[in-house]
Design a protein around this motif. Structure first.
Motif, PDB file in Angstrom:
ATOM      1  N   LEU A 196      -3.794  -5.589  -6.221  1.00 34.50           N
ATOM      2  CA  LEU A 196      -4.908  -4.304  -6.233  1.00 34.50           C
ATOM      3  C   LEU A 196      -5.992  -4.857  -6.891  1.00 34.50           C
ATOM      4  O   LEU A 196      -6.272  -5.523  -8.031  1.00 34.50           O
ATOM      5  CB  LEU A 196      -4.028  -3.182  -6.840  1.00 34.50           C
ATOM      6  N   LEU A 221      -9.964  -3.278  -8.017  1.00 39.35           N
ATOM      7  CA  LEU A 221     -10.853  -1.962  -8.322  1.00 39.35           C
ATOM      8  C   LEU A 221     -12.279  -2.657  -8.329  1.00 39.35           C
ATOM      9  O   LEU A 221     -12.566  -3.701  -9.243  1.00 39.35           O
ATOM     10  CB  LEU A 221     -10.415  -1.343  -9.710  1.00 39.35           C
ATOM     11  N   ALA A 234      -6.048   5.746  -9.304  1.00 40.73           N
ATOM     12  CA  ALA A 234      -7.034   4.292  -9.241  1.00 40.73           C
ATOM     13  C   ALA A 234      -8.475   4.912  -9.459  1.00 40.73           C
ATOM     14  O   ALA A 234      -9.070   4.177 -10.352  1.00 40.73           O
ATOM     15  CB  ALA A 234      -6.847   3.559  -8.058  1.00 40.73           C
ATOM     16  N   PRO A 235      -8.988   5.906  -8.915  1.00 41.20           N
ATOM     17  CA  PRO A 235     -10.319   6.346  -9.130  1.00 41.20           C
ATOM     18  C   PRO A 235     -10.604   6.836 -10.716  1.00 41.20           C
ATOM     19  O   PRO A 235     -11.548   6.212 -11.254  1.00 41.20           O
ATOM     20  CB  PRO A 235     -10.591   7.643  -8.349  1.00 41.20           C
ATOM     21  N   LEU A 246     -10.590   3.434 -12.519  1.00 39.18           N
ATOM     22  CA  LEU A 246     -11.963   2.641 -12.288  1.00 39.18           C
ATOM     23  C   LEU A 246     -12.689   3.318 -13.015  1.00 39.18           C
ATOM     24  O   LEU A 246     -13.800   2.396 -13.919  1.00 39.18           O
ATOM     25  CB  LEU A 246     -12.273   2.643 -11.100  1.00 39.18           C
ATOM     26  N   ARG A 285       0.886  -1.380  -0.026  1.00 40.90           N
ATOM     27  CA  ARG A 285      -0.141  -0.061   0.039  1.00 40.90           C
ATOM     28  C   ARG A 285       0.810   1.173  -0.056  1.00 40.90           C
ATOM     29  O   ARG A 285       0.809   2.311  -0.781  1.00 40.90           O
ATOM     30  CB  ARG A 285      -0.837   0.149   1.206  1.00 40.90           C
ATOM     31  N   LEU A 337      -2.293   4.975  -6.326  1.00 40.74           N
ATOM     32  CA  LEU A 337      -3.594   5.065  -5.607  1.00 40.74           C
ATOM     33  C   LEU A 337      -4.415   6.222  -6.054  1.00 40.74           C
ATOM     34  O   LEU A 337      -5.721   6.106  -5.908  1.00 40.74           O
ATOM     35  CB  LEU A 337      -3.527   4.779  -4.280  1.00 40.74           C
ATOM     36  N   ALA A 372     -10.031   6.646  -3.547  1.00 44.61           N
ATOM     37  CA  ALA A 372      -8.979   5.863  -3.374  1.00 44.61           C
ATOM     38  C   ALA A 372      -9.098   4.846  -2.119  1.00 44.61           C
ATOM     39  O   ALA A 372      -8.161   5.034  -1.589  1.00 44.61           O
ATOM     40  CB  ALA A 372      -7.541   6.323  -3.769  1.00 44.61           C
ATOM     41  N   TYR A 389     -14.243   0.869  -3.384  1.00 43.86           N
ATOM     42  CA  TYR A 389     -13.831   1.087  -4.643  1.00 43.86           C
ATOM     43  C   TYR A 389     -12.317   0.569  -4.920  1.00 43.86           C
ATOM     44  O   TYR A 389     -12.027  -0.168  -5.990  1.00 43.86           O
ATOM     45  CB  TYR A 389     -13.758   2.554  -5.285  1.00 43.86           C
ATOM     46  N   VAL A 390     -11.386   0.853  -4.187  1.00 45.38           N
ATOM     47  CA  VAL A 390      -9.987   0.381  -4.441  1.00 45.38           C
ATOM     48  C   VAL A 390      -9.606  -0.322  -3.149  1.00 45.38           C
ATOM     49  O   VAL A 390      -9.676   0.375  -2.044  1.00 45.38           O
ATOM     50  CB  VAL A 390      -9.246   1.681  -4.611  1.00 45.38           C
TER      51      VAL A 390
END
Length: 138
Positions: free
Chosen positions: A93, A95, A60-61, A64, A48, A57, A81, A85-86
């Motif tokens: 990882l 999503l 990531a949104p 996604l 992480r 991270l 993030a 969702y993540v």
């Protein structure tokens, strides 16, 4: 839902992001004593932290949202993030998006191997083609 289009997105336009996910995993595994560890704390927290430092991270949104659009869907809310969702797991990882069905996008960088009662984490996929798994569930 077009899961193949999601996979194509992660292996195409978002390949650098997917590679960064795997590079972070390689850095974590390089810190182990040998090629595996039995300690989850030597996998998830450092992974992480590496993903965070690399900007994975934070991105990531957006990734996604792009995956959902590629699948032919749209999100009711903006993802963040963080769970749900993540999610940083012992396998890599994840999503997630809930549409008509749940879209699960995994970058599997580690695998959990059970050998009797003993469990250990090993590096898994090292290329995006091996690592990216896209599926839907009800």
């Amino acid at each position: 839902m077009d899961t193949a289009a999601v996979r194509d997105r992660l292996l195409g336009d978002r390949r650098a992001w997917t590679e960064a996910v795997l590079e972070c995993a390689a850095a974590v595994a390089a810190g182990w004593d040998g090629d595996a560890t039995t300690d989850r704390e030597r996998v998830v927290p450092p992974y992480r932290a590496a993903l965070d430092r690399a900007g994975v991270l934070d991105a990531a949104p957006a990734v996604l949202r792009e995956c959902v659009a590629a699948a032919g869907g749209s999100l009711a809310a903006d993802p963040v993030a963080a769970p749900p969702y993540v999610v940083v797991t012992g396998e890599g990882l994840l999503l997630r998006a809930t549409l008509d069905t749940r879209l699960l996008v995994r970058v599997r960088a580690f695998r959990l191997v059970a050998d009797g009662e003993r469990r250990r984490y090993e590096r898994a996929a090292t290329t995006p083609e091996e690592a990216v798994v896209v599926e839907t569930t009800d």
